[in-house]
Design a protein around this motif. Structure first.
Motif, mmCIF file in Angstrom:
data_model
loop_
_atom_site.group_PDB
_atom_site.id
_atom_site.type_symbol
_atom_site.label_atom_id
_atom_site.label_comp_id
_atom_site.label_asym_id
_atom_site.label_seq_id
_atom_site.Cartn_x
_atom_site.Cartn_y
_atom_site.Cartn_z
ATOM 1 N N GLY A 196 0.830 -1.196 0.000
ATOM 2 C CA GLY A 196 0.000 0.000 0.000
ATOM 3 C C GLY A 196 0.867 1.248 0.000
ATOM 4 O O GLY A 196 1.631 1.493 -0.926
ATOM 5 N N GLU A 197 0.777 2.029 1.073
ATOM 6 C CA GLU A 197 1.607 3.224 1.217
ATOM 7 C C GLU A 197 2.648 3.041 2.318
ATOM 8 O O GLU A 197 3.156 4.015 2.876
ATOM 9 N N PRO A 228 -1.885 7.649 -13.717
ATOM 10 C CA PRO A 228 -1.910 7.726 -12.252
ATOM 11 C C PRO A 228 -2.577 9.001 -11.746
ATOM 12 O O PRO A 228 -2.576 10.043 -12.405
ATOM 13 N N ASN A 229 -3.117 8.889 -10.563
ATOM 14 C CA ASN A 229 -3.640 10.030 -9.817
ATOM 15 C C ASN A 229 -2.778 10.164 -8.573
ATOM 16 O O ASN A 229 -3.075 9.597 -7.522
ATOM 17 N N ARG A 234 -4.720 2.718 -11.362
ATOM 18 C CA ARG A 234 -5.709 1.644 -11.528
ATOM 19 C C ARG A 234 -5.146 0.637 -12.531
ATOM 20 O O ARG A 234 -5.032 0.926 -13.713
ATOM 21 N N ASP A 294 -4.030 -6.503 -8.892
ATOM 22 C CA ASP A 294 -3.048 -5.617 -8.287
ATOM 23 C C ASP A 294 -2.938 -6.052 -6.826
ATOM 24 O O ASP A 294 -3.806 -5.753 -6.015
ATOM 25 N N HIS A 339 -1.560 6.865 -6.743
ATOM 26 C CA HIS A 339 -2.540 5.811 -7.017
ATOM 27 C C HIS A 339 -2.593 5.551 -8.517
ATOM 28 O O HIS A 339 -2.483 6.463 -9.335
ATOM 29 N N GLN A 345 -1.053 -2.528 -4.210
ATOM 30 C CA GLN A 345 -1.511 -1.190 -3.880
ATOM 31 C C GLN A 345 -2.566 -1.158 -2.781
ATOM 32 O O GLN A 345 -2.688 -0.161 -2.067
ATOM 33 N N TYR A 346 -3.314 -2.241 -2.618
ATOM 34 C CA TYR A 346 -4.448 -2.234 -1.692
ATOM 35 C C TYR A 346 -4.226 -3.147 -0.487
ATOM 36 O O TYR A 346 -5.095 -3.248 0.364
ATOM 37 N N TYR A 365 4.825 5.286 -10.197
ATOM 38 C CA TYR A 365 3.642 4.960 -10.990
ATOM 39 C C TYR A 365 3.598 5.771 -12.282
ATOM 40 O O TYR A 365 3.165 5.281 -13.329
ATOM 41 N N THR A 410 4.310 8.253 -6.346
ATOM 42 C CA THR A 410 3.834 9.107 -7.436
ATOM 43 C C THR A 410 4.791 9.065 -8.611
ATOM 44 O O THR A 410 4.373 8.927 -9.773
ATOM 45 N N THR A 459 5.022 8.475 -0.401
ATOM 46 C CA THR A 459 3.950 8.768 -1.353
ATOM 47 C C THR A 459 4.501 9.560 -2.544
ATOM 48 O O THR A 459 4.036 9.391 -3.672
#
Length: 520
Positions: free
Chosen positions: A256-257, A293-294, A299, A316, A297, A319-320, A278, A275, A271
Motif C-alpha cells: 500500500g503506502e 496515475p492520480n 488503476r 493488483d 494511485h 496497492q491495496y 507509478y 507518485t 507517497t
C-alpha cells in the motif's frame, strides 16, 4: 487468436485485406500519413527518437494500445525539449504498409516523458496488424500486434507466454529470444519489470545512476535502461503485452503506502516516491488512459476476454494490501487484506459472471502454500498470499465454484507449479484449481541447481500440492484450447551471456473439467 493467423495465403487473410482496404479509404480522408519532409520549421529534434522501440498491449476484439516514447538520450532524462511533439502513427494489415486501416497523430508531451499511448479502435477481431510511428522525419521500427477474438466466438486457441522478474544486473534477458521464436499471441507480464536497487560493481550489467530511484527522472532513466535490452525490444514489437506491477517497480516488499523501511522513508516521502514510480510505469507500458496515475494511485486491475475460450483477470496485489504480517498469528488475522474490498468484489463478480471455458487469474505473488518448515508446524512466506490466510482461503473457496480456474503468478524466481487446495491445512482437502508460478527472466542469475534441490526437495513432503519446482531462468508457454491447457516450462542454459540455448524442461496439462494440474 491462434498462432499463425497472419499467413497471407489463407482465405481469412484475403477477406481481411478486402475489409481493410475499405476502412483505409475512410481513415485516410480524415487523417493523412504525413511524408518525412513535413517537418515543422524550427522543430528539428535529435537523432534516435525511437531508441526505446515500440510496443502494443491490452488487446480487445476491436482495438489495441500502441506505445512508444521519444528518447534520443534515454539514460539522461530522455533528451527531449520541454514541448509537445507531434507523432504520426499508422496501423496496417500488411507488413509492407501497402494499405492502412487507421492512421493519425498523437502528442508526445513532456509531462508524460514524451511517451505516446494510442488507443486504436475500429479494428477487426482476431487479426494480425502491423504498426509504426514517425516524428520529425524519423521512422520507428515496425511492430506487430493482434486483436482479441470476437467475444462470442467459441473454440479456437490462444498461445500465452507468462513472464516476470527481469533484473538487469543479474543477467541478460535471453529467454525473450526463445519466446520470440515461439510466437505467442499475447505476453502476460506479472511484475518486477525493473528493479529499484542501486548499481553494483560486480553485476553482470550495471544499473545506471548512483543509487536507487526516487524521482520521476530517476525512474525514467531506469526504465529506459531496461527498455534498451534488444531481446526485450524485439518481443515487445512482436506481440501485445498485458502487464501488471509488483514491488520492485517501486520499492522492495512495499505494501500500500507502507515502504519496506518506514524508519528511513516517511509517509510523505514514500507517497512522493509512489507518485514518481507509478508515473514512470505508465509512461513505459502499453496501457490505456484508465491507468494514468492520480498521484500515488494507479488503476491496474482489469479483465480481458478471448472469445468464450478464456477470460483473464489481472490483479493488483500491492496497492491495496495491508502491511505484511511477520508471524503465523499475524498471517491469520481476518482483518488483513491483499486485494481491498473494491478489487475483491470486482474479481468475484468477474469470475462468477464469466461464460469462459478457462478463467485465468494473473496474481503477481504465489497463491498456493509454501511451508518452509520441515516436519511439524508451518513457516509461511508472508509477502505472498500465505501472509493473508483468511482472505486467501475464502478466495480458494470461491474458485471451487468457478469453471476451470488457473492462477498465473511470478515473484519467486522459481518455477513452482501446484494444485490449489480448498484448505492447505488439510492434505485431503479438495483441489479447486491449478497455479503456475513462472520463473524469472533473469533475476537470481544462473542458480546452482544441485544446491537448489538440496534446499527445496526436503520440503516436498510438507508441500504435497507442489507438482514441479525448478530454479532455471525462463518463462512458461500456455497453449489454451477448449479441451485442455498444455503448458511448456521453457528454460535457458544461461543468462550470464547475451546468447543462450533454450529447451522445454517439462510439459504439463490442465484438462477441462478436471481440477488441478499433471505432468505429461
Amino acid at each position: 487468436m491462434a498462432a499463425g493467423t497472419d499467413r497471407a495465403a489463407s482465405p481469412e487473410r484475403r477477406r481481411l485485406l478486402t475489409a481493410s482496404a475499405a476502412l483505409a479509404g475512410a481513415a485516410a480522408s480524415a487523417q493523412l500519413w504525413l511524408p518525412a519532409t513535413a517537418r515543422a520549421a524550427g522543430n528539428a529534434l535529435p537523432d534516435g527518437l525511437f531508441s526505446l522501440g515500440v510496443a502494443s498491449g491490452d488487446p480487445l476484439p476491436d482495438g489495441v494500445v500502441l506505445w512508444t516514447r521519444l528518447a534520443p538520450d534515454p539514460l539522461n532524462g530522455g533528451g527531449m525539449p520541454q514541448q509537445a511533439v507531434e507523432v504520426q502513427w499508422e496501423i496496417s494489415p500488411d507488413a509492407r504498409f501497402a494499405s492502412s486501416v487507421r492512421r493519425g497523430t498523437a502528442q508526445a508531451r513532456p509531462e508524460y516523458g514524451h511517451s505516446v499511448h494510442v488507443d486504436v479502435r475500429g479494428l477487426l477481431p482476431g487479426r494480425v496488424y502491423w504498426y509504426r510511428f514517425r516524428a520529425a522525419g524519423q521512422l520507428s521500427r515496425v511492430g506487430r500486434t493482434r486483436t482479441a477474438p470476437q467475444p462470442l466466438r467459441s473454440g479456437g486457441s490462444l498461445r500465452l507466454a507468462l513472464a516476470s522478474c527481469q533484473n538487469w544486473q543479474q543477467g541478460y534477458f535471453t529467454p525473450y529470444a526463445d519466446m520470440l521464436a515461439q510466437d505467442p499471441d499475447v505476453v502476460l507480464f506479472v511484475g518486477d519489470y525493473i528493479y529499484e536497487s542501486g548499481p553494483s560493481a560486480t553485476a553482470v550489467r550495471r544499473h545506471e545512476g548512483s543509487g536507487e530511484p526516487y524521482t520521476i527522472t530517476q525512474y525514467r532513466n531506469r526504465y529506459a535502461q531496461y527498455r534498451s535490452d534488444p531481446d526485450l525490444q524485439r518481443m515487445h514489437a512482436r506481440a501485445p503485452w498485458v502487464v501488471t506491477f509488483d514491488d520492485h517497480e517501486v520499492d522492495n516488499d512495499f505494501a500500500g503506502e507502507v515502504p519496506q523501511d518506514p524508519d528511513k522513508q516517511s509517509h510523505d516521502a514514500f507517497t512522493a516516491r509512489l507518485t514518481a514510480a507509478y508515473q514512470a510505469y505508465y509512461e513505459h507500458m502499453p496501457v490505456r488512459a484508465t491507468a494514468i496515475p492520480n498521484g500515488p494511485h494507479i488503476r491496474m486491475y482489469r479483465s480481458f476476454r478471448f472469445g468464450r475460450l478464456a477470460r483473464l483477470n489481472v490483479l493488483d496485489t500491492r496497492q491495496y494490501r495491508s502491511d505484511q504480517a511477520v508471524s503465523q498469528d499475524g498471517a491469520q488475522d481476518p482483518a488483513l487484506t491483499m486485494l481491498g474490498a473494491e478489487q475483491k468484489r470486482w474479481l468475484l463478480d468477474s469470475l462468477h459472471g464469466s461464460d469462459a471455458r478457462w478463467n485465468l487469474v494473473a496474481s503477481q505473488i504465489m497463491m498456493a502454500e509454501t511451508d518452509l518448515l520441515k516436519g511439524q508446524g508451518k513457516l509461511w512466506y508472508y509477502d505472498a498470499w500465505d501472509g493473508y490466510q483468511v482472505e486467501r482461503n475464502a478466495l480458494l473457496g470461491e474458485l471451487g465454484r468457478v469453471r476451470n480456474p488457473v492462477v498465473l503468478s511470478g515473484d519467486r524466481h522459481l518455477t513452482m507449479i501446484s494444485d490449489l487446495k480448498r484448505d492447505f491445512a488439510d492434505p485431503s482437502s479438495a483441489v479447486v484449481g491449478a497455479e503456475f508460478v513462472g520463473t524469472s527472466i533473469s533475476s537470481a542469475g544462473d542458480q546452482d541447481q544441485a544446491a537448489f534441490h538440496a534446499q527445496w526437495d526436503p520440503l516436498k513432503a510438507d508441500n504435497p500440492h507442489w507438482k514441479l519446482i525448478d530454479a532455471h531462468r525462463g518463462y512458461h508457454l500456455f497453449d489454451i484450447r477448449p479441451a485442455a491447457v498444455d503448458v511448456q516450462v521453457r528454460v535457458v542454459n544461461t543468462v550470464l551471456k547475451p546468447k543462450a540455448t533454450a529447451r522445454t524442461l517439462a510439459k504439463l496439462r490442465v484438462t477441462d473439467g478436471r481440477r488441478g494440474v499433471r505432468q505429461v
